[in-house]
Design an enzyme around this catalytic site. Structure first.
Site, short mmCIF file in Angstrom:
data_model
loop_
_atom_site.label_atom_id
_atom_site.label_comp_id
_atom_site.label_asym_id
_atom_site.label_seq_id
_atom_site.Cartn_x
_atom_site.Cartn_y
_atom_site.Cartn_z
N HIS A 268 0.86 -1.20 0.00
CA HIS A 268 0.00 0.00 0.00
C HIS A 268 0.89 1.24 0.00
O HIS A 268 2.11 1.15 0.13
CB HIS A 268 -0.98 -0.01 1.18
CG HIS A 268 -0.35 0.07 2.53
ND1 HIS A 268 0.49 -0.90 3.03
CD2 HIS A 268 -0.44 1.02 3.51
CE1 HIS A 268 0.87 -0.56 4.25
NE2 HIS A 268 0.33 0.61 4.56
N HIS B 24 1.38 3.91 1.97
CA HIS B 24 1.90 4.65 3.12
C HIS B 24 3.43 4.71 3.11
O HIS B 24 4.10 3.77 2.69
CB HIS B 24 1.39 4.03 4.42
CG HIS B 24 -0.03 4.41 4.72
ND1 HIS B 24 -0.86 3.66 5.52
CD2 HIS B 24 -0.78 5.48 4.30
CE1 HIS B 24 -2.06 4.24 5.59
NE2 HIS B 24 -2.03 5.33 4.86
N ASP C 155 5.83 4.50 5.30
CA ASP C 155 6.71 3.54 5.97
C ASP C 155 6.83 2.24 5.17
O ASP C 155 7.57 1.34 5.55
CB ASP C 155 6.25 3.26 7.41
CG ASP C 155 4.82 2.75 7.53
OD1 ASP C 155 3.98 3.12 6.69
OD2 ASP C 155 4.53 1.98 8.47
N HIS C 156 6.13 2.18 4.03
CA HIS C 156 6.24 1.02 3.13
C HIS C 156 6.81 1.40 1.76
O HIS C 156 7.03 0.53 0.93
CB HIS C 156 4.87 0.35 2.96
CG HIS C 156 4.31 -0.18 4.24
ND1 HIS C 156 4.27 -1.53 4.55
CD2 HIS C 156 3.79 0.45 5.32
CE1 HIS C 156 3.74 -1.70 5.75
NE2 HIS C 156 3.44 -0.51 6.24
N HIS D 292 -7.64 -1.46 5.49
CA HIS D 292 -6.74 -0.47 6.07
C HIS D 292 -7.28 0.92 5.68
O HIS D 292 -8.28 1.02 4.97
CB HIS D 292 -5.31 -0.71 5.57
CG HIS D 292 -4.26 0.05 6.32
ND1 HIS D 292 -4.24 0.13 7.69
CD2 HIS D 292 -3.18 0.78 5.89
CE1 HIS D 292 -3.20 0.87 8.06
NE2 HIS D 292 -2.55 1.27 6.99
N ASP E 222 -0.67 -3.88 5.91
CA ASP E 222 -1.40 -3.43 7.09
C ASP E 222 -2.88 -3.80 6.96
O ASP E 222 -3.46 -3.71 5.88
CB ASP E 222 -1.25 -1.91 7.25
CG ASP E 222 0.19 -1.51 7.53
OD1 ASP E 222 1.05 -2.41 7.58
OD2 ASP E 222 0.44 -0.31 7.70
N HIS F 145 5.83 -5.55 12.09
CA HIS F 145 5.22 -4.21 12.02
C HIS F 145 4.73 -3.78 13.41
O HIS F 145 3.59 -3.42 13.62
CB HIS F 145 4.05 -4.21 11.01
CG HIS F 145 3.58 -2.84 10.61
ND1 HIS F 145 2.66 -2.14 11.36
CD2 HIS F 145 3.89 -2.06 9.56
CE1 HIS F 145 2.40 -0.96 10.76
NE2 HIS F 145 3.15 -0.90 9.66
#
Length: 325
Positions: free
Chosen positions: A65, A67, A69-70, A143, A214, A273
């Protein structure tokens, strides 16, 4: 050939900690090359420098996805690969916004790549991807933004020759036997056409691994888990913290994932995570061990809590082994 291994390059959710980087996972089927990257948080290329994996042998990147942090590690990793001389095209399986993010970043940094990026929409309804080692499908999760779990199923399993049947049918040992074993059909000198499927069998079931992004509803993976041997899933909080934080972040607790894995009869579960509030050092509070203790109350299978640089092997008998311990 045939080792199925994965290494965590980052196991923290949201922000890095001193001992954990943000999310990324390296997966390989036959030693270190080729290999596959699932998610690419900031600093992933630095983590790779402490691993066996090289950006030159990277076969494909799968993004769960959008976001940060990914995904924030992508521009740096991709440009470094170019500066190191990569010319092989690279598949990037991701939401369409990730393509825009990479393109815009490169354009605004006077950067270009010496190789082609082949963008594949991870959210296409008929998504599937395949190479010589893996067939990959995905599952929609729950999510704050669209998110996917990737299901990696090995293909081209080594075949066993049915020697008795070959002998019964008067097929002499020779190079043809080797071709049949590789999965190729063969035409004999007398014109007979032999199908590999008729004279070989797969000695085992294909191994299957799910790498989830997530997600606050593990039950969405129920049908995917039916044929799977291991699940990697986020457990951002313990249940008490999840209750305090409320539903908005849309993450799972250790209890939630463990209950699901038990109900789905999953042989192996790896949690990752973790919220940066959980400390890894002995005596630190709240502690990462609380997540493990909570999960163990609800799941009787093989349970692991991921740490950065832990490498796991999914064996041919479907057991999961952490190679670092």
């Amino acid at each position: 050939r045939g080792t199925m291994e994965f290494t965590f390059l980052g196991t923290s959710g949201g922000t890095p900690t001193r001992s954990r980087n943000v999310t990324a996972l390296a997966l390989s089927h036959s030693g270190q090359k080729p290999w596959y990257l699932v998610d690419c948080g900031e600093g992933t290329q630095h983590q790779l420098l402490r691993s066996h994996y090289s950006v030159m042998q990277l076969q494909a990147i799968f993004i769960t996805h959008i976001h940060g942090d990914h995904t924030f590690g992508l521009p740096g990793l991709l440009t470094s690969a170019s500066m190191l001389g990569r010319t092989e095209p690279l598949d990037v399986v991701a939401p369409v916004q990730t393509q825009r993010f990479i393109t815009a970043t490169l354009e605004n940094c006077d950067s270009s790549l010496g190789y082609a990026l082949n963008f594949i929409d991870s959210e296409a309804p008929d998504f599937c991807w395949q190479d010589q080692d893996f067939g990959v499908t995905n599952v929609a999760l729950s999510h704050r933004v669209p998110c996917r779990a990737y299901v990696f199923t090995e293909c081209n399993i080594e075949r066993q020759l049915l020697q008795n049947k070959l002998n019964e049918d008067g097929i002499e040992p020779g190079p043809g036997w080797g071709e049949l074993q590789k999965g190729n059909d063969v035409t004999l000198e007398d014109g007979r056409r032999l199908r590999s499927d008729d004279y070989t069998q797969a000695p085992r079931v294909a191994r299957c691994l799910i790498v989830a992004g997530d997600n606050d509803d593990p039950t969405l993976l129920t049908s995917a888990c039916k044929g799977s041997h291991a699940l990697i899933h986020e457990a951002t909080y313990t249940q008490d913290v999840a209750d305090r934080v409320g539903p908005w972040p849309q993450h799972s607790s250790a209890e939630q994932v463990a209950r699901f894995a038990q109900q789905a009869q999953l042989p192996s579960l790896v949690l990752t995570h973790f919220s940066s509030r959980y400390q890894s050092a002995p005596g630190g509070t709240p502690n990462i061990n609380q997540l493990a203790a909570e999960a163990m109350q609800h799941y009787q299978g093989q349970l692991f809590l991921a740490r950065d640089f832990d490498t796991y092997r999914l064996e041919k008998d479907f057991s999961l082994v952490c190679l670092n311990t």
